[in-house]
Design a protein around this motif. Structure first.
Motif, PDB file in Angstrom:
ATOM      1  N   VAL A 148      33.634  39.263  41.617  1.00 53.72           N
ATOM      2  CA  VAL A 148      33.886  40.691  41.387  1.00 53.72           C
ATOM      3  C   VAL A 148      34.875  40.870  40.246  1.00 53.72           C
ATOM      4  O   VAL A 148      34.697  41.743  39.379  1.00 53.72           O
ATOM      5  N   TRP A 149      35.929  40.052  40.226  1.00 52.77           N
ATOM      6  CA  TRP A 149      36.930  40.102  39.155  1.00 52.77           C
ATOM      7  C   TRP A 149      36.285  39.866  37.793  1.00 52.77           C
ATOM      8  O   TRP A 149      36.536  40.599  36.840  1.00 52.77           O
ATOM      9  N   ALA A 150      35.441  38.827  37.699  1.00 49.75           N
ATOM     10  CA  ALA A 150      34.812  38.505  36.425  1.00 49.75           C
ATOM     11  C   ALA A 150      33.846  39.592  35.979  1.00 49.75           C
ATOM     12  O   ALA A 150      33.832  39.978  34.804  1.00 49.75           O
ATOM     13  N   LEU A 151      33.050  40.106  36.900  1.00 48.60           N
ATOM     14  CA  LEU A 151      32.087  41.145  36.523  1.00 48.60           C
ATOM     15  C   LEU A 151      32.777  42.439  36.121  1.00 48.60           C
ATOM     16  O   LEU A 151      32.399  43.081  35.137  1.00 48.60           O
ATOM     17  N   LEU A 152      33.793  42.817  36.873  1.00 47.17           N
ATOM     18  CA  LEU A 152      34.490  44.062  36.586  1.00 47.17           C
ATOM     19  C   LEU A 152      35.267  43.991  35.276  1.00 47.17           C
ATOM     20  O   LEU A 152      35.179  44.887  34.436  1.00 47.17           O
ATOM     21  N   LEU A 153      36.001  42.904  35.083  1.00 50.75           N
ATOM     22  CA  LEU A 153      36.823  42.820  33.881  1.00 50.75           C
ATOM     23  C   LEU A 153      36.021  42.432  32.653  1.00 50.75           C
ATOM     24  O   LEU A 153      36.465  42.679  31.531  1.00 50.75           O
ATOM     25  N   ASP A 154      34.843  41.847  32.825  1.00 47.33           N
ATOM     26  CA  ASP A 154      33.957  41.644  31.679  1.00 47.33           C
ATOM     27  C   ASP A 154      33.460  42.982  31.163  1.00 47.33           C
ATOM     28  O   ASP A 154      33.268  43.165  29.964  1.00 47.33           O
ATOM     29  N   TRP A 155      33.275  43.901  32.070  1.00 44.52           N
ATOM     30  CA  TRP A 155      32.814  45.236  31.702  1.00 44.52           C
ATOM     31  C   TRP A 155      33.948  46.070  31.094  1.00 44.52           C
ATOM     32  O   TRP A 155      33.715  46.873  30.188  1.00 44.52           O
ATOM     33  N   LEU A 156      35.179  45.883  31.584  1.00 38.92           N
ATOM     34  CA  LEU A 156      36.297  46.718  31.149  1.00 38.92           C
ATOM     35  C   LEU A 156      37.070  46.172  29.953  1.00 38.92           C
ATOM     36  O   LEU A 156      37.591  46.952  29.153  1.00 38.92           O
ATOM     37  N   PRO A 162      37.848  43.400  26.552  1.00 37.41           N
ATOM     38  CA  PRO A 162      37.147  42.635  25.512  1.00 37.41           C
ATOM     39  C   PRO A 162      37.049  41.163  25.905  1.00 37.41           C
ATOM     40  O   PRO A 162      37.696  40.710  26.847  1.00 37.41           O
ATOM     41  N   ALA A 163      36.250  40.416  25.153  1.00 36.30           N
ATOM     42  CA  ALA A 163      36.015  39.004  25.470  1.00 36.30           C
ATOM     43  C   ALA A 163      37.314  38.211  25.391  1.00 36.30           C
ATOM     44  O   ALA A 163      38.112  38.382  24.477  1.00 36.30           O
ATOM     45  N   ALA A 164      37.520  37.351  26.364  1.00 35.89           N
ATOM     46  CA  ALA A 164      38.664  36.427  26.454  1.00 35.89           C
ATOM     47  C   ALA A 164      40.000  37.145  26.526  1.00 35.89           C
ATOM     48  O   ALA A 164      41.011  36.633  26.047  1.00 35.89           O
ATOM     49  N   HIS A 165      40.047  38.299  27.137  1.00 34.40           N
ATOM     50  CA  HIS A 165      41.311  38.996  27.313  1.00 34.40           C
ATOM     51  C   HIS A 165      42.159  38.238  28.342  1.00 34.40           C
ATOM     52  O   HIS A 165      41.654  37.850  29.392  1.00 34.40           O
ATOM     53  N   PRO A 166      43.441  38.021  28.043  1.00 31.64           N
ATOM     54  CA  PRO A 166      44.278  37.239  28.973  1.00 31.64           C
ATOM     55  C   PRO A 166      44.397  37.849  30.365  1.00 31.64           C
ATOM     56  O   PRO A 166      44.509  37.122  31.347  1.00 31.64           O
ATOM     57  N   LEU A 167      44.364  39.170  30.480  1.00 37.27           N
ATOM     58  CA  LEU A 167      44.446  39.810  31.789  1.00 37.27           C
ATOM     59  C   LEU A 167      43.233  39.460  32.657  1.00 37.27           C
ATOM     60  O   LEU A 167      43.345  39.357  33.868  1.00 37.27           O
ATOM     61  N   ALA A 168      42.105  39.240  32.030  1.00 38.83           N
ATOM     62  CA  ALA A 168      40.906  38.869  32.771  1.00 38.83           C
ATOM     63  C   ALA A 168      40.819  37.361  32.990  1.00 38.83           C
ATOM     64  O   ALA A 168      40.337  36.912  34.020  1.00 38.83           O
ATOM     65  N   LEU A 169      41.319  36.580  32.050  1.00 38.42           N
ATOM     66  CA  LEU A 169      41.115  35.138  32.092  1.00 38.42           C
ATOM     67  C   LEU A 169      42.150  34.395  32.925  1.00 38.42           C
ATOM     68  O   LEU A 169      41.787  33.534  33.739  1.00 38.42           O
ATOM     69  N   TYR A 170      43.413  34.694  32.761  1.00 41.68           N
ATOM     70  CA  TYR A 170      44.453  33.887  33.416  1.00 41.68           C
ATOM     71  C   TYR A 170      44.429  33.966  34.942  1.00 41.68           C
ATOM     72  O   TYR A 170      44.550  32.928  35.597  1.00 41.68           O
ATOM     73  N   PRO A 171      44.265  35.132  35.548  1.00 43.05           N
ATOM     74  CA  PRO A 171      44.127  35.117  37.018  1.00 43.05           C
ATOM     75  C   PRO A 171      42.865  34.390  37.472  1.00 43.05           C
ATOM     76  O   PRO A 171      42.859  33.750  38.523  1.00 43.05           O
ATOM     77  N   LEU A 172      41.824  34.452  36.668  1.00 46.68           N
ATOM     78  CA  LEU A 172      40.583  33.761  37.006  1.00 46.68           C
ATOM     79  C   LEU A 172      40.775  32.248  37.012  1.00 46.68           C
ATOM     80  O   LEU A 172      40.179  31.545  37.822  1.00 46.68           O
ATOM     81  N   LEU A 173      41.633  31.749  36.141  1.00 44.86           N
ATOM     82  CA  LEU A 173      41.902  30.314  36.103  1.00 44.86           C
ATOM     83  C   LEU A 173      42.632  29.837  37.354  1.00 44.86           C
ATOM     84  O   LEU A 173      42.592  28.652  37.680  1.00 44.86           O
ATOM     85  N   TRP A 178      32.974  29.389  39.609  1.00 41.34           N
ATOM     86  CA  TRP A 178      34.176  29.525  38.779  1.00 41.34           C
ATOM     87  C   TRP A 178      33.846  29.315  37.300  1.00 41.34           C
ATOM     88  O   TRP A 178      34.295  30.092  36.450  1.00 41.34           O
ATOM     89  N   THR A 179      33.063  28.274  36.982  1.00 43.46           N
ATOM     90  CA  THR A 179      32.712  28.045  35.577  1.00 43.46           C
ATOM     91  C   THR A 179      31.823  29.159  35.038  1.00 43.46           C
ATOM     92  O   THR A 179      31.953  29.550  33.874  1.00 43.46           O
ATOM     93  N   PHE A 180      30.937  29.699  35.883  1.00 40.22           N
ATOM     94  CA  PHE A 180      30.132  30.842  35.450  1.00 40.22           C
ATOM     95  C   PHE A 180      31.029  32.042  35.140  1.00 40.22           C
ATOM     96  O   PHE A 180      30.838  32.730  34.135  1.00 40.22           O
ATOM     97  N   CYS A 181      32.007  32.299  36.005  1.00 37.22           N
ATOM     98  CA  CYS A 181      32.892  33.447  35.810  1.00 37.22           C
ATOM     99  C   CYS A 181      33.735  33.286  34.547  1.00 37.22           C
ATOM    100  O   CYS A 181      33.944  34.250  33.809  1.00 37.22           O
ATOM    101  N   ILE A 182      34.213  32.077  34.306  1.00 35.45           N
ATOM    102  CA  ILE A 182      34.988  31.830  33.073  1.00 35.45           C
ATOM    103  C   ILE A 182      34.128  32.034  31.850  1.00 35.45           C
ATOM    104  O   ILE A 182      34.550  32.673  30.877  1.00 35.45           O
ATOM    105  N   SER A 183      32.905  31.524  31.869  1.00 36.14           N
ATOM    106  CA  SER A 183      32.030  31.710  30.715  1.00 36.14           C
ATOM    107  C   SER A 183      31.648  33.180  30.524  1.00 36.14           C
ATOM    108  O   SER A 183      31.480  33.645  29.399  1.00 36.14           O
ATOM    109  N   LEU A 184      31.537  33.903  31.616  1.00 36.69           N
ATOM    110  CA  LEU A 184      31.245  35.337  31.524  1.00 36.69           C
ATOM    111  C   LEU A 184      32.404  36.098  30.895  1.00 36.69           C
ATOM    112  O   LEU A 184      32.207  36.940  30.008  1.00 36.69           O
ATOM    113  N   VAL A 185      33.614  35.775  31.328  1.00 37.90           N
ATOM    114  CA  VAL A 185      34.790  36.477  30.801  1.00 37.90           C
ATOM    115  C   VAL A 185      35.062  36.071  29.343  1.00 37.90           C
ATOM    116  O   VAL A 185      35.466  36.899  28.541  1.00 37.90           O
ATOM    117  N   MET A 186      34.823  34.804  29.015  1.00 35.83           N
ATOM    118  CA  MET A 186      35.064  34.350  27.650  1.00 35.83           C
ATOM    119  C   MET A 186      34.072  34.982  26.668  1.00 35.83           C
ATOM    120  O   MET A 186      34.420  35.276  25.527  1.00 35.83           O
TER     121      MET A 186
END
Length: 96
Positions: A22-30, A32-43, A83-91
């Motif tokens: 949910v985090w990856a899908l929502l923040l991918d939509w909201l 830009p690509a590789a935004h730290p707010l979306a990526l770092y909690p996901l890691l 997890w790897t799918f979500c990271i690739s989605l957010v990146m």
């Protein structure tokens, strides 16, 4: 407080995996690509899920150790793939 606290301990790992999606899908939509707010909690999600499984193995109140081991052997690889799918989605297309 909770009627069955063991059930909440057992279900927390799949719930965190679902929250990761949910985090990856929502923040991918909201965001830009590789935004730290979306990526770092996901890691932090996958190590948290792994630590939770280790906790379940040593806790012993919710599951027997062998049951917790099999639960971890099934859920951790599946969670890693998610997890790897979500990271690739957010990146996105930020790299390359």
């Amino acid at each position: 407080m909770f009627p069955y606290p063991e059930h909440y301990r057992i279900a927390l790992a799949p719930l965190l995996t679902g929250l990761m999606v949910v985090w990856a899908l929502l923040l991918d939509w909201l965001m830009p690509a590789a935004h730290p707010l979306a990526l770092y909690p996901l890691l932090a999600f996958f190590p948290l899920v792994s630590l939770l499984h280790i906790y379940l193995m040593f806790d012993g109140r919710a599951l027997k150790r062998l049951d917790a081991l099999f639960y971890a052997l099934v859920h951790i690889p599946l969670s890693f793939v998610v997890w790897t799918f979500c990271i690739s989605l957010v990146m996105g297309k930020a790299i390359g």
